[in-house]
Design an enzyme around this catalytic site. Structure first.
Site, PDB file in Angstrom:
ATOM      1  N   GLY A 297     -30.293  25.391  20.631  1.00  0.00           N
ATOM      2  CA  GLY A 297     -29.870  24.102  20.088  1.00  0.00           C
ATOM      3  C   GLY A 297     -28.498  24.170  19.438  1.00  0.00           C
ATOM      4  O   GLY A 297     -28.155  25.168  18.811  1.00  0.00           O
TER       5      GLY A 297
ATOM      6  N   GLY B 264     -28.768  33.455  10.645  1.00  0.00           N
ATOM      7  CA  GLY B 264     -28.842  32.220  11.423  1.00  0.00           C
ATOM      8  C   GLY B 264     -29.534  31.156  10.595  1.00  0.00           C
ATOM      9  O   GLY B 264     -30.416  31.464   9.789  1.00  0.00           O
ATOM     10  N   GLY B 265     -29.147  29.896  10.770  1.00  0.00           N
ATOM     11  CA  GLY B 265     -29.807  28.802  10.054  1.00  0.00           C
ATOM     12  C   GLY B 265     -29.645  28.939   8.557  1.00  0.00           C
ATOM     13  O   GLY B 265     -28.540  29.125   8.041  1.00  0.00           O
ATOM     14  N   ASP B 266     -30.769  28.878   7.856  1.00  0.00           N
ATOM     15  CA  ASP B 266     -30.777  28.996   6.393  1.00  0.00           C
ATOM     16  C   ASP B 266     -31.443  30.321   6.017  1.00  0.00           C
ATOM     17  O   ASP B 266     -32.464  30.689   6.603  1.00  0.00           O
ATOM     18  CB  ASP B 266     -31.579  27.822   5.801  1.00  0.00           C
ATOM     19  CG  ASP B 266     -31.579  27.866   4.296  1.00  0.00           C
ATOM     20  OD1 ASP B 266     -30.771  27.144   3.689  1.00  0.00           O
ATOM     21  OD2 ASP B 266     -32.392  28.638   3.711  1.00  0.00           O
TER      22      ASP B 266
ATOM     23  N   MET C 223     -39.930  30.470  16.347  1.00  0.00           N
ATOM     24  CA  MET C 223     -40.386  31.729  16.954  1.00  0.00           C
ATOM     25  C   MET C 223     -41.707  31.523  17.699  1.00  0.00           C
ATOM     26  O   MET C 223     -42.606  32.370  17.629  1.00  0.00           O
ATOM     27  CB  MET C 223     -40.561  32.817  15.866  1.00  0.00           C
ATOM     28  CG  MET C 223     -39.254  33.156  15.182  1.00  0.00           C
ATOM     29  SD  MET C 223     -39.478  34.180  13.725  1.00  0.00           S
ATOM     30  CE  MET C 223     -40.023  32.998  12.516  1.00  0.00           C
TER      31      MET C 223
ATOM     32  N   LYS D 156     -30.877  43.757  17.464  1.00  0.00           N
ATOM     33  CA  LYS D 156     -31.389  44.516  18.594  1.00  0.00           C
ATOM     34  C   LYS D 156     -30.489  44.287  19.807  1.00  0.00           C
ATOM     35  O   LYS D 156     -30.272  43.151  20.213  1.00  0.00           O
ATOM     36  CB  LYS D 156     -32.796  44.011  18.924  1.00  0.00           C
ATOM     37  CG  LYS D 156     -33.616  45.043  19.682  1.00  0.00           C
ATOM     38  CD  LYS D 156     -34.979  44.496  20.079  1.00  0.00           C
ATOM     39  CE  LYS D 156     -35.757  43.950  18.904  1.00  0.00           C
ATOM     40  NZ  LYS D 156     -37.163  43.700  19.186  1.00  0.00           N
TER      41      LYS D 156
ATOM     42  N   GLU E 226       0.817  -1.213   0.000  1.00  0.00           N
ATOM     43  CA  GLU E 226       0.000   0.000   0.000  1.00  0.00           C
ATOM     44  C   GLU E 226       0.857   1.273   0.000  1.00  0.00           C
ATOM     45  O   GLU E 226       0.548   2.242  -0.694  1.00  0.00           O
ATOM     46  CB  GLU E 226      -0.956  -0.043   1.206  1.00  0.00           C
ATOM     47  CG  GLU E 226      -1.811   1.196   1.425  1.00  0.00           C
ATOM     48  CD  GLU E 226      -2.584   1.667   0.188  1.00  0.00           C
ATOM     49  OE1 GLU E 226      -2.939   0.835  -0.655  1.00  0.00           O
ATOM     50  OE2 GLU E 226      -2.799   2.906   0.066  1.00  0.00           O
TER      51      GLU E 226
ATOM     52  N   ASP F 122     -26.645  39.865  12.818  1.00  0.00           N
ATOM     53  CA  ASP F 122     -27.577  40.296  13.856  1.00  0.00           C
ATOM     54  C   ASP F 122     -27.490  39.407  15.085  1.00  0.00           C
ATOM     55  O   ASP F 122     -26.545  38.648  15.254  1.00  0.00           O
ATOM     56  CB  ASP F 122     -28.992  40.470  13.310  1.00  0.00           C
ATOM     57  CG  ASP F 122     -29.423  39.266  12.505  1.00  0.00           C
ATOM     58  OD1 ASP F 122     -29.018  38.162  12.891  1.00  0.00           O
ATOM     59  OD2 ASP F 122     -30.126  39.437  11.495  1.00  0.00           O
TER      60      ASP F 122
ATOM     61  N   THR G 186     -30.677  24.615   8.769  1.00  0.00           N
ATOM     62  CA  THR G 186     -31.728  25.355   9.471  1.00  0.00           C
ATOM     63  C   THR G 186     -31.861  24.832  10.904  1.00  0.00           C
ATOM     64  O   THR G 186     -31.454  23.699  11.212  1.00  0.00           O
ATOM     65  CB  THR G 186     -33.059  25.242   8.695  1.00  0.00           C
ATOM     66  OG1 THR G 186     -33.999  26.110   9.293  1.00  0.00           O
ATOM     67  CG2 THR G 186     -33.609  23.825   8.685  1.00  0.00           C
TER      68      THR G 186
ATOM     69  N   PRO H 199     -27.329  26.870  13.045  1.00  0.00           N
ATOM     70  CA  PRO H 199     -27.998  27.224  14.297  1.00  0.00           C
ATOM     71  C   PRO H 199     -27.072  27.693  15.420  1.00  0.00           C
ATOM     72  O   PRO H 199     -27.544  28.030  16.491  1.00  0.00           O
ATOM     73  CB  PRO H 199     -28.697  25.926  14.687  1.00  0.00           C
ATOM     74  CG  PRO H 199     -27.942  24.852  14.006  1.00  0.00           C
ATOM     75  CD  PRO H 199     -27.316  25.431  12.784  1.00  0.00           C
TER      76      PRO H 199
END
Ligand code: SAM
Length: 472
Positions: free
Chosen positions: A418, A307-309, A389, A276, A22, A254, A337, A231
């Site tokens: 999560g 965030g997420g997708d 949400m 915010k 090998e 954000d 997501t 996430p």
């Protein structure tokens, strides 16, 4: 520096490989990629080397029959010698003869007998990155190689070839060497190079012709990438997201984007927070849109982190439409997501042959006159319902679904933060949903997962490792 890195031109040159296992096969693959003509000396060879010999790609000299002259005079005929599988005595004899013949030799795992070593390679031919540790830490070299692999676009080689095709044309229109260098620097940072990296060579060629003829400036146009960053766990970033974050001049982010993710942004990129903060107002969507357009028009590459997708409850569709209407080039980079990331971290299969024939993502946002979801339709499916949400309206969600016929004992999992170290997974039922959220003091970001599959979620508390806990 113990070794000087050099790239050897082995095209059409004779190389000797001792060994038929090998290790030898691995080196042969590299030699053949470099166009070498290898001879293998071995008492037996494995199936791969036999196949290479059958195809005429290597010559195998087994035993004394047809073996090359292994004296130092004989070895002088080779451009490189590799000793892959040999006992220590044989390896030493090769090393001594090779030194005498002044032929570079590599003895696998014996830097003391070698005059050259094989580096770790990231191959985007014709771009090659070679990494070495002078034998000090091969595992670290492997790790670095993985990291560089992840960072370099897969079409980097095509980009180099594309640039090569235009070298003489650019030399013709930019005879001054300093201006030519600046042209190429802006080209590699600019939109034409990006088209090549995105696999749109035809468009890139047309744009390049305009560029070479001086009809457009190399990097006058900025762009915006709407980047899904998952996430929260930075290990869930995609390679494409990482590249966009490393390429960006300006990063707009954000509240949901944590420091662990921002650590992967290029250090000298401008960072603009548009979320915010406690006591402050968030920037309105209109203000964010205007900011993205202004920065792109100023010629910047903007990464708008989401965030997420970006296309799942992320207002990515609105931002994309606004930017396109303003004539700004937009790239959408999908992300993991929250539903799939959190479900994996909680060990909760969103679909399952025994419990759920589908999955539905719903927003629980019902404030400010937002329309309510079709509760009757949702209650009637055999789907896992994932509510984004929904923390503030958890009690209403539970009540509406029960009113519309869902069993009060239907399992529920609430997953807060999560995939992050602060992750909480709380289990309950539809009837106790509001109480579960209140008792566990869940304030978000959190997902509510409803359906029989939610009973499989593993409860967890902050500080536990999300991944190992899910599978414990
Ligand atoms: C405005 S939406 C953005 C969703 C995002 N585009 C996505 O694809 O995940 C924000 C909601 O996503 C959910 N969320 C995002 N990150 C989460 C996380 N790490 N854990 C739990 N829920 C999360 C929460 O329901 C949060 O209120």
């Amino acid at each position: 520096m113990r070794y000087l890195p050099l790239f050897a031109d082995l095209e059409g040159r004779e190389c000797l490989v001792n060994g038929g296992g090998e290790n030898a096969a691995r080196k042969l693959r590299l030699l053949l990629r470099a166009g070498a003509r290898p001879t293998v000396v071995a008492s037996a060879v494995n199936a791969e080397i036999r196949a290479l010999a059958r195809d005429g790609k290597v010559r195998v000299a087994q035993g004394a029959d047809g073996a090359p002259d292994l004296s130092w005079r004989g070895l002088a005929a080779f451009a490189l010698i590799v000793v892959a599988d040999a006992d220590s005595g044989t390896a030493k004899a090769y090393a001594a003869a090779a030194r005498q013949a002044n032929v570079p030799i590599n003895v696998v795992d014996r830097p003391d007998l070698s005059t050259v070593v094989f580096p770790g390679i990231v191959d985007r031919d014709p771009i090659l990155v070679a990494i070495g540790s002078a034998g000090a830490a091969p595992a670290l070299v492997r790790r670095l190689r993985e990291q560089i692999e992840a960072l370099l676009p897969s079409r980097l080689g095509q980009l180099a070839q594309f640039a090569q095709r235009f070298r003489s044309a650019v030399a013709g229109t930019q005879p001054d060497s300093r201006r030519r260098r600046r042209f190429w620097e802006s080209f590699f940072d600019g939109p034409v190079a990006r088209l090549v990296l995105d696999g749109r060579e035809h468009q890139a060629t047309n744009a390049m012709l305009r560029l070479v003829n001086g009809e457009t400036a190399p990097s006058s146009a900025g762009s915006v990438a709407l980047v899904g960053v998952g996430p929260g766990d930075p290990d869930l970033l995609t390679l494409r997201a990482l590249r966009a974050m490393q390429d960006a001049d300006v990063v707009v982010y954000d509240r949901l984007i944590g420091d662990q993710i921002l650590d992967y942004v290029r250090r000298d990129a401008e960072r603009l927070y548009v979320g915010k903060a406690r006591g402050n107002h968030a920037m309105s969507q209109e203000e964010i849109n205007a900011l993205l357009v202004a920065r792109a028009r100023a010629g910047h590459r903007v990464a708008r982190l989401k965030g997420g997708d970006p296309f799942v409850f992320g207002r990515g569709g609105e931002e994309m439409a606004y930017l396109q209407a303003a004539g700004i080039a937009v790239e959408i980079i999908p992300g993991i997501t929250a539903a799939t990331g959190c479900a994996a971290a909680a060990g909760l299969p969103l679909t399952h042959r025994d419990y759920a024939s589908g999955v539905t993502f719903v927003t629980g946002h019902m404030r400010d006159g937002a329309a309510e979801p079709d509760w009757a339709g949702l209650a009637a499916t055999r789907h896992t319902l994932v509510i984004y949400m929904g923390v503030a309206t958890a009690d209403i969600i539970g009540e509406r679904l029960v009113t519309h016929g869902m069993r009060p004992a239907t399992p529920v999992a609430v997953i807060e933060n999560g995939t992050r170290p602060e992750q909480i997974v709380a289990r309950g039922t539809l009837a106790t949903l509001g109480a579960t959220v209140a008792e566990r003091d869940i304030v978000g970001p959190a997902l509510i997962v409803i359906g029989d599959a939610a009973a499989l979620a593993k409860e967890s508390v902050p500080g536990a490792d999300a991944h190992t806990q899910a599978y414990a």
